[in-house]
Write a protein that holds these residues in place. Sequence first.
Motif, PDB file in Angstrom:
ATOM      1  N   ILE A  93       0.878  -1.181   0.000  1.00  0.00           N
ATOM      2  CA  ILE A  93       0.000   0.000   0.000  1.00  0.00           C
ATOM      3  C   ILE A  93       0.909   1.222   0.000  1.00  0.00           C
ATOM      4  O   ILE A  93       1.853   1.299   0.793  1.00  0.00           O
ATOM      5  CB  ILE A  93      -0.922   0.026   1.236  1.00  0.00           C
ATOM      6  N   SER A  94       0.647   2.171  -0.907  1.00  0.00           N
ATOM      7  CA  SER A  94       1.484   3.362  -1.003  1.00  0.00           C
ATOM      8  C   SER A  94       0.599   4.593  -1.157  1.00  0.00           C
ATOM      9  O   SER A  94      -0.545   4.512  -1.632  1.00  0.00           O
ATOM     10  CB  SER A  94       2.454   3.258  -2.189  1.00  0.00           C
ATOM     11  N   TYR A 135      -3.396   7.311  -3.845  1.00  0.00           N
ATOM     12  CA  TYR A 135      -3.193   6.162  -2.971  1.00  0.00           C
ATOM     13  C   TYR A 135      -3.400   4.890  -3.793  1.00  0.00           C
ATOM     14  O   TYR A 135      -4.334   4.807  -4.605  1.00  0.00           O
ATOM     15  CB  TYR A 135      -4.171   6.199  -1.790  1.00  0.00           C
ATOM     16  N   GLN A 136      -2.519   3.910  -3.569  1.00  0.00           N
ATOM     17  CA  GLN A 136      -2.578   2.659  -4.329  1.00  0.00           C
ATOM     18  C   GLN A 136      -2.372   1.477  -3.399  1.00  0.00           C
ATOM     19  O   GLN A 136      -1.673   1.570  -2.384  1.00  0.00           O
ATOM     20  CB  GLN A 136      -1.491   2.623  -5.417  1.00  0.00           C
ATOM     21  N   SER A 137      -2.974   0.353  -3.773  1.00  0.00           N
ATOM     22  CA  SER A 137      -2.751  -0.918  -3.073  1.00  0.00           C
ATOM     23  C   SER A 137      -2.938  -2.049  -4.075  1.00  0.00           C
ATOM     24  O   SER A 137      -3.690  -1.907  -5.043  1.00  0.00           O
ATOM     25  CB  SER A 137      -3.711  -1.077  -1.887  1.00  0.00           C
ATOM     26  N   LEU A 195      -9.980   4.063  -1.235  1.00  0.00           N
ATOM     27  CA  LEU A 195      -9.000   3.153  -1.830  1.00  0.00           C
ATOM     28  C   LEU A 195      -9.600   1.788  -2.112  1.00  0.00           C
ATOM     29  O   LEU A 195      -9.283   1.162  -3.133  1.00  0.00           O
ATOM     30  CB  LEU A 195      -7.794   3.019  -0.889  1.00  0.00           C
TER      31      LEU A 195
END
Length: 471
Positions: A110-111, A127-129, A327
């Motif tokens: 997760i970033s 935001y990414q995962s 997210l």
Amino acid sequence: MKKLTPLVLAMSLAGCMSLAPKYERPQAPVAQAFPELPKPANAPAAQLANEAPVNLAWQRFFPDARLRGLIEQSLSNNRDLRVAIANIEQARSQFRIQRADRLPSVGFGISGQRQTTGEDQPIESLYQSGLSVSAFELDLFGRVKNLSDAALAQYLATEEARKATQISLVASVANAYLQLLADEELLRITQQTLETRQESLRLTQLRFDNGVSSRFELQQARSLVETALATLAATQRQRAQDVNLLTLLVGGPVGDSPAGATLAQTELPDLPAGLPSDLLANRPDIRSAEQQLIAANANIGAARANFFPRITLTGSVGSASTELSGLFKSGSYGWTFAPQAVLPIFDYGRNSAVLGSARAQRDIAVAQYERSIQQAFREVADALAGQSTFSEQLRAQRAVAEAEADRFNLADLRYKNGAASYLDLLDAQRSLFQAQQQAVQANLQRLQNQVTLYRVLGGGWSEPAQPVAAR
């Protein structure tokens, strides 16, 4: 699935070619067959017909039960063998590391990222995962594959080195055991000689006390006794040192020799002569040298690939949102695909130097491989020469000892009857003792030469009943 097509297609291009030179085994720089010397027809030996040493386990070659037990104990306890096994584990792990580089490493993460492009600009968030691949190299020119092949060859070379260590250990234990038997036989001969000389000194002292013998004869008798005592001390010291050596090789106490075990009664089978020299390829040390050559050849391919573009991929697939709270909401699916290609332009000769070093290492490996074959050929030829001559030397030396024993008995009889001088008797004593010692040494050399021939032909390798690594 269609959205994954760019990443999957790019990874499928990996490993399309290799720049490593085609490997060809160098010609063996030795004759096609080992030299063979004629063997005396009356030489006693047990034969192992139609069985090459490389296929003959040490359990069959050594008939002595105690020696077999010592070898088994050494294979379990010897520290050099443990180091060799640990080196294998290290090389295997290194190979697995290199092999893993040929496939992408996939992780879950997760970033989040927040940035602005100016003082009056709004802050942008992302935001990414999901699953991600980081800096996976497309092996279009075989760099990673050649590094993996080199690591595999290094691992195989280490495995062969472990086999060579075991063969050497088996031979070392056998030679030390034979030396110990020789020490005990020499001790018996020395003690018997000492008793004979002490009895001769006693009789000479009586003759001197009664005015029959001179002081010169008395001192000669004392000198022979002291010489025998000095030889006895040296032999006892040598036996203790050989016990210490055998204890080191075995890795534990060796105990006493079983009753009835003597060097004179020990026999080892003769090995077939006239073998082709290509049997040397079965020796683990030569196979290890060849694997080192294969590794050096693969490193040339990796060095050549440094001149071409290096393409790496970074990508991810999962969920993406401009807000952290969204997210994992429905419809937040997203992916990224970020290839990178770097072509070396100015490296100030670094890649050329790396390639030159790899080629030089390959040339060194070729020379070392050829040298190992030449050295092995010489070792086998020397051992075959010994097999053809040591039996005759032992027969002749035993005949000398028998003749000297008969001469001593005759000299003793003649001296007691006044037909020979005391000097004749002393000379016969010295000659008999020397001939007996030389006969023991000749037998020891013959048996140790058989062990050497068995070793240099590649025999002695078999898996231990319980591997050391498992303990």
